[in-house]
Write an enzyme that holds these catalytic residues in place. Sequence first.
Site, PDB file in Angstrom:
ATOM      1  N   ASP A 246       0.677  -1.313   0.308  1.00  0.00           N
ATOM      2  CA  ASP A 246       0.075  -0.240   0.257  1.00  0.00           C
ATOM      3  C   ASP A 246       0.982   1.481   0.301  1.00  0.00           C
ATOM      4  O   ASP A 246       1.636   1.656   0.931  1.00  0.00           O
ATOM      5  CB  ASP A 246      -0.561   0.274   1.343  1.00  0.00           C
ATOM      6  CG  ASP A 246      -2.063   1.102   1.550  1.00  0.00           C
ATOM      7  OD1 ASP A 246      -2.818   0.978   0.088  1.00  0.00           O
ATOM      8  OD2 ASP A 246      -1.427   1.665   2.049  1.00  0.00           O
ATOM      9  N   GLU A 286       1.590  -0.345  -5.211  1.00  0.00           N
ATOM     10  CA  GLU A 286       0.150   0.945  -5.184  1.00  0.00           C
ATOM     11  C   GLU A 286       1.031   2.312  -5.746  1.00  0.00           C
ATOM     12  O   GLU A 286       1.412   2.238  -4.389  1.00  0.00           O
ATOM     13  CB  GLU A 286      -0.190   0.825  -4.204  1.00  0.00           C
ATOM     14  CG  GLU A 286      -1.526   2.246  -4.927  1.00  0.00           C
ATOM     15  CD  GLU A 286      -2.147   2.499  -2.995  1.00  0.00           C
ATOM     16  OE1 GLU A 286      -2.935   3.275  -3.354  1.00  0.00           O
ATOM     17  OE2 GLU A 286      -2.116   2.375  -2.441  1.00  0.00           O
TER      18      GLU A 286
HETATM   19  C1  GLC Z   1      -4.111   3.439  -0.557  1.00  0.00           C
HETATM   20  C2  GLC Z   1      -5.448   1.800  -0.394  1.00  0.00           C
HETATM   21  C3  GLC Z   1      -6.629   3.013   0.456  1.00  0.00           C
HETATM   22  C4  GLC Z   1      -5.755   3.789   2.367  1.00  0.00           C
HETATM   23  C5  GLC Z   1      -4.957   4.577   1.520  1.00  0.00           C
HETATM   24  C6  GLC Z   1      -3.770   4.889   2.743  1.00  0.00           C
HETATM   25  O1  GLC Z   1      -4.112   4.008  -0.940  1.00  0.00           O
HETATM   26  O2  GLC Z   1      -5.222   1.494  -1.286  1.00  0.00           O
HETATM   27  O3  GLC Z   1      -7.963   2.654   0.121  1.00  0.00           O
HETATM   28  O4  GLC Z   1      -6.487   4.659   1.636  1.00  0.00           O
HETATM   29  O5  GLC Z   1      -3.714   3.913   0.866  1.00  0.00           O
HETATM   30  O6  GLC Z   1      -3.882   3.711   3.667  1.00  0.00           O
END
Ligand code: GLC
Length: 550
Positions: A246, A286
């Site tokens: 993440d 991500e």
């Molecule tokens: C990433 C996740 C999201 C979350 C963020 C903060 O973007 O996909 O859902 O809110 O991280 O942890």
Amino acid sequence: MTRTLAPLALVAAALLAASCSSHATPAPAVTYPDKDRAAAAQALLSGPDWYRHAVFYEVDVRSFQDSNGDGIGDLKGLTSRLDELKSLGIDALWLMPIMPTPFVDSGYDVADYEDVSPDYGALGDLDALLAAAHPRGMRVMPDLALTPPPDQHAWFRHPRPPTTSAHADWYIWSDTPSDPNIGCGTFSAQFGSSAWQLDATRNQYYFHRFYAGQPDLNYRNPAVVKATLDVARFWLDRGVDGFRCDVIGLLVESATGCDMIPETQDYIRQLRAVLDSYPNRAMVAESTNYSSAAAYFGNGKDMFHMAFNFDYGYFWSMPFSGTLASAVEKPFLDSQKLNPQGAQDALVIGSHDVGRAYDAARGIQSRWERAAFVQMTMPGTPYVYYGEELALQSGSTAVVDTRDYARTPMVWAKADPNHGFTTGSKPWIPFGANADQTSLEGEKGDPSSTYSYYEQLLAIRRGREAFGTGSLQVLTVDDPSIALWVRASSDETYVMAMSMDEEDAHSGTAQGANLPGDAELLFGSATLTRSGADAHVSVPAAGYAIFRVR
Ligand code: GLC
Ligand code: CA
């Protein structure tokens, strides 16, 4: 909406019918000798490159299947549905966070890195999921949210009040709501206006890029680096097949930049080394850079195995609301140009963070289906977001925030009071808008359903190396609304044709296409013929097709 489906058994018939188009000279029916695809799939999905050939499925465990009637999906429920996923053609699962959490950010705020949230079960239920998935040839990759653990994490509770405690420097503290060494604010408007929160006990401000309840860890502290790498080891030792990491680009901050700065890249290399010390593990990033994830791949071998190509994944609805093929091809050509050798894009058309594909497609079936067609046939590893295969629509209840619209319960059976999701009185969040119209039970076996479309597309991808790791060549057609691209492995070549025009049929020529053989139609409906070095293609309105040409 009419659509011609071409199950493999009907390929010859479809080819004959398709070749009667007035635009193209009828081509001789061609059928290439086929391989044992099950054996080929097994080979491709074994060994360290398995992730390049797998089809992933993103599961919101909370909304997938409840096993104990409390209205909350859980690991036991998910385990009970593995065969359904397997029969759709899914090879690997990405689990949204399953660790204990105060749920200010839907579990991305992890209160204990080495346990399972009681909402979802216990560590033993994860072990049981792995023990059920692995013999089925399925892999499991949980979310690892290392960036913003919540203020309820033990590491955060400890330094307050004694600033001399073991965890005193595990977060980023300042006497004022600012720090000259940290030149970044909150991540987005969603997460509030200030990145600094006063902590009354310590009488200092802490830095947070996400919700105020999610203080950022101080990755300049080697103890934090060690502790979080140990977290990765903890889960790998339990047998998980890797992680979805993440917002990892935001790990370390500096005065001038906060995204993928060299210190963050160093950390990612260390994390990769941890994964590499276990066999056949993989991790997907991500990326916070929506136009290119190239930085997440390092030299192609030392950082991420995969990173999401959000340039397509978050923005495909734009090219699909126009008619230019080049707009839909661009994100893939860009990643071919920018990514190092060895990089593998992760391809989505929806996720827990954005609206459902149904909505991005404005409810137009041919649009979400073509978006998925691109996702499954362009270079990369597809990640289906649960419910996309049923064309689930959004809900309208926000428990945490409006992203919950895309996190409604899975619809297993229409007639059932809670659609097979829970035996309790109601689910933790209401169902999406069309839960009484679409369900797995209703769509399965209906040849015109989105479910059947996914099932066939995934079956074609299966055991065909060209889709996972083959080269990409985009052919220029003299009709700008026809996209034509070629994927080739060492022994097979496939051509995809797709029309961006939803109103009219189109025909065109790709000069100098030099296709290696005549076209055998495998899926969809279009014609593709050769004359000399050129290729002629005709595609119905909103049409698409996969041909084999070698
Ligand atoms: C990433 C996740 C999201 C979350 C963020 C903060 O973007 O996909 O859902 O809110 O991280 O942890
Ligand atoms: Ca439950």
